[in-house]
Design an enzyme around this catalytic site. Structure first.
Site, PDB file in Angstrom:
ATOM      1  N   LYS A 113      44.913  44.307  52.385  1.00 25.63           N
ATOM      2  CA  LYS A 113      45.520  43.583  51.272  1.00 25.63           C
ATOM      3  C   LYS A 113      46.807  42.886  51.709  1.00 25.63           C
ATOM      4  O   LYS A 113      47.067  41.757  51.302  1.00 25.63           O
ATOM      5  CB  LYS A 113      45.780  44.516  50.090  1.00 25.63           C
ATOM      6  N   LYS A 194      31.973  43.334  53.163  1.00 22.69           N
ATOM      7  CA  LYS A 194      31.638  43.877  51.835  1.00 22.69           C
ATOM      8  C   LYS A 194      31.532  42.770  50.783  1.00 22.69           C
ATOM      9  O   LYS A 194      32.321  41.825  50.812  1.00 22.69           O
ATOM     10  CB  LYS A 194      32.741  44.868  51.431  1.00 22.69           C
ATOM     11  N   LYS A 197      34.505  41.053  44.586  1.00 26.43           N
ATOM     12  CA  LYS A 197      34.763  40.097  43.510  1.00 26.43           C
ATOM     13  C   LYS A 197      35.921  39.164  43.851  1.00 26.43           C
ATOM     14  O   LYS A 197      36.058  38.099  43.267  1.00 26.43           O
ATOM     15  CB  LYS A 197      34.983  40.815  42.176  1.00 26.43           C
TER      16      LYS A 197
HETATM   17  P1  TYM Z   1      37.259  48.625  42.223  1.00 25.64           P
HETATM   18  O1  TYM Z   1      37.562  48.154  40.854  1.00 25.64           O
HETATM   19  O2  TYM Z   1      37.652  47.775  43.384  1.00 25.64           O
HETATM   20  O3  TYM Z   1      35.717  48.906  42.379  1.00 25.64           O
HETATM   21  C1  TYM Z   1      35.047  49.754  41.460  1.00 25.64           C
HETATM   22  C2  TYM Z   1      33.960  50.546  42.154  1.00 25.64           C
HETATM   23  O4  TYM Z   1      32.997  49.655  42.746  1.00 25.64           O
HETATM   24  C3  TYM Z   1      32.758  50.036  44.102  1.00 25.64           C
HETATM   25  N1  TYM Z   1      32.398  48.837  44.864  1.00 25.64           N
HETATM   26  C4  TYM Z   1      31.294  48.734  45.615  1.00 25.64           C
HETATM   27  N2  TYM Z   1      30.301  49.596  45.879  1.00 25.64           N
HETATM   28  C5  TYM Z   1      29.304  49.189  46.706  1.00 25.64           C
HETATM   29  N3  TYM Z   1      29.276  47.941  47.263  1.00 25.64           N
HETATM   30  C6  TYM Z   1      30.268  47.054  47.039  1.00 25.64           C
HETATM   31  N4  TYM Z   1      30.223  45.854  47.584  1.00 25.64           N
HETATM   32  C7  TYM Z   1      31.335  47.432  46.166  1.00 25.64           C
HETATM   33  N5  TYM Z   1      32.454  46.803  45.722  1.00 25.64           N
HETATM   34  C8  TYM Z   1      33.091  47.682  44.931  1.00 25.64           C
HETATM   35  C9  TYM Z   1      34.094  50.636  44.541  1.00 25.64           C
HETATM   36  O5  TYM Z   1      33.942  51.453  45.676  1.00 25.64           O
HETATM   37  C10 TYM Z   1      34.499  51.400  43.309  1.00 25.64           C
HETATM   38  O6  TYM Z   1      33.866  52.659  43.286  1.00 25.64           O
HETATM   39  N6  TYM Z   1      40.710  51.983  43.170  1.00 25.64           N
HETATM   40  C11 TYM Z   1      39.468  51.822  42.494  1.00 25.64           C
HETATM   41  C12 TYM Z   1      39.535  52.128  41.014  1.00 25.64           C
HETATM   42  C13 TYM Z   1      40.076  53.487  40.707  1.00 25.64           C
HETATM   43  C14 TYM Z   1      39.422  54.721  40.979  1.00 25.64           C
HETATM   44  C15 TYM Z   1      40.329  55.728  40.542  1.00 25.64           C
HETATM   45  C16 TYM Z   1      38.188  55.050  41.535  1.00 25.64           C
HETATM   46  C17 TYM Z   1      41.268  53.778  40.144  1.00 25.64           C
HETATM   47  N7  TYM Z   1      41.434  55.110  40.047  1.00 25.64           N
HETATM   48  C18 TYM Z   1      39.993  57.072  40.677  1.00 25.64           C
HETATM   49  C19 TYM Z   1      37.873  56.412  41.650  1.00 25.64           C
HETATM   50  C20 TYM Z   1      38.767  57.395  41.234  1.00 25.64           C
HETATM   51  C21 TYM Z   1      39.062  50.370  42.661  1.00 25.64           C
HETATM   52  O7  TYM Z   1      39.856  49.526  42.878  1.00 25.64           O
HETATM   53  O8  TYM Z   1      37.810  50.114  42.439  1.00 25.64           O
END
Ligand code: TYM
Length: 332
Positions: A113, A194, A197
């Site tokens: 990031k 990966k 979004k």
């Molecule tokens: P975020 O919002 O970036 O993504 C949400 C979830 O989607 C999964 N993900 C994917 N899985 C497979 N292939 C992909 N290309 C892909 N892109 C995204 C992410 O691994 C995630 O599970 N920090 C976290 C949000 C969060 C969280 C938490 C998660 C906040 N507190 C506590 C678990 C526990 C995040 O930014 O996810």
């Protein structure tokens, strides 16, 4: 017997991709049959990027409607907005004081990031510690996430062990849960990266809101390989493009990879792509219909968040009180 606890979260940052669905939401739905699930819209995490008020408000309601459209049940589980439960920030501060500068600096997502961001704020650095607070507040047993979050779960476990070693068994040590064939859905135009979004190239992702025409274009342009004769086989190392397409199809149809390899034994890449287009369009059209149904009723959505926060606070307060007590903060 008391059900084990699942916790996970997702940021309300605009469009979700099929990667978010496969890696996270599809698992969330399955797990609610067996576990007590707590799902959080991580609005505080999303502030690491500047957010416009109206857009953030809209994104929060959008994502909640998507949860419901995906079949997540707000009655038997908890769905809530992170900022509605102040205990997250309170525990975050305490965990900050147990996290080492060096270990946080080594977080790969942080390094990525800051390498492509002009707004390098402290929130980005603190991000995984807030995530640890999210998880530990609920005595979570399992955390369903995509592969990109593994390092953050490892950090959470380390912080929990460190704290427990000093103060006794305060936190449950959580484990990650990964989707076996879909923990990392890759970009359609660079299958070594990966699907994300935030990717500036929109052709690399399938958004949950892409219409049939766009889905068709994107899948038709997805990178495969030039093997001759073409072979539809799951082989991440040598055939990353085909493996990614197989993962997507397997997860949308709930078929095994082996079954798909068998079905496409004497077929070519166009046959595979046509099948993906058909199933994806069908799946996303259905999902969107449900989404629009829920999205219309803002009062209902706000009510879910209000009730969710009320329930979440009870659990969060229980853990935070224990933490305050053992540290020596709450003695009056
Ligand atoms: P975020 O919002 O970036 O993504 C949400 C979830 O989607 C999964 N993900 C994917 N899985 C497979 N292939 C992909 N290309 C892909 N892109 C995204 C992410 O691994 C995630 O599970 N920090 C976290 C949000 C969060 C969280 C938490 C998660 C906040 N507190 C506590 C678990 C526990 C995040 O930014 O996810």
């Amino acid at each position: 017997m008391k059900k084990k606890i699942i916790f996970s979260g997702i940021q309300p940052t605009g469009l979700l991709t099929i990667g978010n669905y496969i890696g996270a939401l599809s698992q969330w739905k399955k797990l609610q049959k067996k576990y007590f699930c707590i799902y959080c819209i991580a609005d505080l995490h999303s502030l690491t990027i500047y957010q416009k008020k109206n857009i953030l408000n809209k994104n929060i309601l959008d994502i909640l409607a998507i949860f419901l459209a995906c079949g997540i049940d707000p009655e038997n589980n908890i769905i809530f907005l992170q900022s509605h439960v102040p205990q997250h920030v309170q525990l975050n501060w305490i965990l900050n004081c147990f996290a080492n500068f060096g270990e946080i600096k080594r977080m790969t997502q942080f390094k990525q990031k800051i390498s492509c961001n002009t707004n390098i704020n402290i929130g980005l650095f603190n991000y995984p510690i807030l995530m640890a607070a999210d998880i530990l507040l609920y005595q979570t047993n399992k955390v369903p996430v995509g592969k990109d979050q593994i390092q953050h779960i490892e950090l959470t476990r380390n912080l929990a062990y460190r704290f427990n070693n000093i103060y006794g068994n305060i936190f449950t040590i959580p484990e990650k849960v990964l989707n076996k064939n879909g923990s990392c859905i890759m970009s359609l135009i660079n299958p070594n990266k990966k699907m994300s979004k935030s990717d500036p190239n929109n052709n690399s992702i399938i958004s949950l809101f892409d219409n049939n025409f766009i889905i068709e274009q994107k899948i038709k342009n997805a990178i495969t390989d030039s093997d001759f004769p073409p072979k539809i086989k799951y082989d991440l190392k040598n055939k990353p493009g085909i493996s990614n397409l197989l993962s997507i199809l397997a997860n949308i149809t709930e078929c095994s990879i082996e079954q798909l390899e068998q079905n496409f034994k004497n077929k070519n890449y166009n046959n595979l792509k046509e099948s993906i287009i058909d199933y994806l369009c069908l799946f996303l059209n259905k999902l969107r219909k449900k989404y629009f149904f829920y999205r219309k009723n803002e009062k209902y959505l706000k009510n879910i968040m209000f009730n969710g926060a009320k329930k979440a606070k009870k659990h969060a307060d229980f853990t935070l009180k224990k933490v305050y007590d053992v540290i020596g903060l709450d003695f009056f």
